[in-house]
Design an enzyme around this catalytic site. Structure first.
Site, short mmCIF file in Angstrom:
data_model
loop_
_atom_site.label_atom_id
_atom_site.label_comp_id
_atom_site.label_asym_id
_atom_site.label_seq_id
_atom_site.Cartn_x
_atom_site.Cartn_y
_atom_site.Cartn_z
N CYS A 34 15.82 8.06 1.61
CA CYS A 34 14.84 8.65 0.71
C CYS A 34 13.44 8.42 1.24
O CYS A 34 13.20 7.58 2.10
CB CYS A 34 14.93 8.04 -0.69
SG CYS A 34 16.56 8.11 -1.46
N ASP A 439 -25.01 16.07 18.14
CA ASP A 439 -24.87 17.32 17.40
C ASP A 439 -26.04 17.51 16.44
O ASP A 439 -26.50 16.55 15.79
CB ASP A 439 -23.57 17.30 16.60
CG ASP A 439 -23.38 18.53 15.75
OD1 ASP A 439 -22.99 19.57 16.30
OD2 ASP A 439 -23.66 18.45 14.53
#
Length: 493
Positions: A34, A439
């Protein structure tokens, strides 16, 4: 994590969905495995065994739980945060390399011997590449069984099985049901699905902030290849056996995915590429915990937790687009890329929207006339040199590429500075710690937040954000008012 028995037990007993995909719980008394968040009553601790992958649990004789469907849980974030042999192998196996090229092909891509790859995977995961690929084929088969009305023989070969008998045996062994019984249990399996068109749900770990993820993809979309239409991001996909068109729509607990494929054998590959592009296997809790520790970022993390890094479906495409985007606006970069697509891309039909082309492949780009590009001469040289290196196989920008080696190889090419290299490493190779201190948007955010504005000063401050600086960039960009930070209008195409 699966080796930390006590921690795994606590996660299972608390049904903590954050650990779905990190490990799988096998129960000795029932013979099933599971996901940690399975809704059934947790088994006795003495009967629990933990495995790092569904394939390892299957290899040890356990079948998938019919209630929690562990085979459909999000992928482990471990494979996308590491650049070692095992992590690169897992990314390539998920991308279908073993099904297409076998284990020798996988080993060649990694630069190791077949024996070494098998030994490393077995030591860490308890199973080898063939079992991992088999588990993926089983999941692909289940998707086709439940979401289409294809004959089972077509499902078998589309999922990559060599024979219908192997397909039947694998499905029965993994899921405890025959293919016919699986389809009978599924409401979707009885719908009037059209062959080649599939509707899927892509799971992810919560929280997920769709604003920057889909906003970035839509705002930077290449005309003809990508579009935002009716509340969904759509794009064309170049795939091993043909091409496809995908529509991805953000929903509260999943990503709605509609696929039109020319060859259903590409289903698994297409899903993997879409998950990669949307960074759906990330662990947002781990990321935000580190970034929230910085008082400067904390308010933005608390406001919109779960930001993902928008990636690319193809590394070579991303590299070309990064070069075209050097020192120009987002709109100009889209224009340059759109012209390239119109001139060299492969035309396709899109009955559901306005997509017209596949992004040009390396063979087509190798034939381009540099003079036709409306960019400076130095950038033409940068682009043609990059295309030549990629076409010759000198640089690997695939999902299984080595981040550090790629950085060094790109830096050796003319016209490749830190911004271009880190952009490619972040969005093509998926390095979670790529950083863009130079940037423009990051520099503006740094100034507004009172952070150092020089690349050296900001990099030093950002050391506290490791190993999640790619995600920190998303939060820094989010301080500005730019289309990449918000979902477009649902009606905009």
């Amino acid at each position: 994590m699966h080796t930390d028995f006590d921690r795994c037990v606590r996660a299972v007993q608390s049904k903590d969905a954050r650990f779905d995909g990190w490990f799988f719980t096998a129960v000795l008394t029932t013979g099933i495995y599971c996901r940690p968040s399975c809704p059934v009553v947790p088994p006795k601790v003495a009967n629990m065994r933990f495995y790092p992958t569904a394939a390892a649990a299957q290899h040890n004789g356990f079948r998938a739980c019919k209630r929690c469907r562990p085979d459909a849980s999000p992928g482990s974030p471990a494979w996308n945060t590491r650049a070692d042999l095992v992590a690169r192998a897992m990314r390539l196996i998920a991308d279908g390399v073993v099904d297409r090229d076998g284990v020798p092909g996988l080993a060649t891509r990694l630069g190791y011997s077949t024996r070494q790859v098998e030994r490393q995977l077995l030591a860490e995961l308890g199973t080898g590449p063939l079992a991992l690929a088999r588990a993926q084929r089983a999941q692909t088969a289940r998707l086709l069984i439940e979401t289409s009305t294809l004959p089972m023989s077509d499902v078998a070969f589309a999922a990559g099985f060599a024979s219908v008998r192997t397909f039947n045996d694998t499905v029965r062994e993994v899921f405890g049901l025959t293919p016919t019984e699986l389809r009978r249990r599924s409401a979707n399996g009885r719908s009037g699905a059209t062959p080649g068109q599939l509707s899927l749900r892509l799971p992810f770990r919560t929280p997920l902030c769709p604003d920057n993820l889909f906003g970035h993809l839509a705002a930077t979309g290449v005309p003809g290849v990508e579009e935002w239409r009716d509340g969904a991001f759509r794009r064309t996909l170049r795939l091993p056996h043909g091409h496809g068109v995908v529509s991805l729509r953000p929903e509260p607990d999943h990503i709605g995915c509609q696929l039109r494929l020319t060859d259903l054998r590409d289903l698994s590959h297409a899903i993997t590429r879409c998950r990669w592009m949307l960074d759906l296997d990330a662990d947002p809790v781990a990321v935000d915990e580190v970034l929230r520790a910085d008082p400067v970022l904390a308010p933005y993390v608390d406001k919109s937790p779960g930001r993902r890094v928008p990636r690319a479906v193809d590394g070579a495409e991303m590299a070309v687009r990064a070069v075209l985007g050097q020192q120009v606006s987002t709109a100009a970069a889209r224009t340059h890329a759109g012209r390239l697509v119109t001139a060299y891309g492969e035309p396709i039909e899109d009955p559901g929207g306005g997509l017209t082309h596949l992004f040009p492949d390396l063979e087509a780009l190798a034939s381009l006339d540099p003079a036709s590009l409306a960019v400076p001469g130095s950038r033409r040289t940068t682009l043609t040199t990059l295309v030549a290196a990629l076409a010759a196989g000198e640089i690997d920008l695939s999902v299984g590429g080595d981040w550090h080696r790629a950085r060094a190889q790109l830096a050796a090419l003319p016209g490749f500075g830190p911004w271009t290299i880190e952009t490619i490493t972040m969005r093509a190779l998926g390095d979670p710690d790529a950083f863009l201190p130079g940037d423009l948007g990051v520099r503006i955010a740094a100034r507004e937040l009172g952070l150092p504005t020089t690349p050296a000063g900001l990099t030093q401050h950002a050391s506290a954000w490791q190993p999640w600086r790619s995600y920190a960039v998303q939060y820094l960009w989010a301080t500005g008012d730019h289309p990449i930070n918000r979902l477009p209008s649902a009606a905009v195409a």
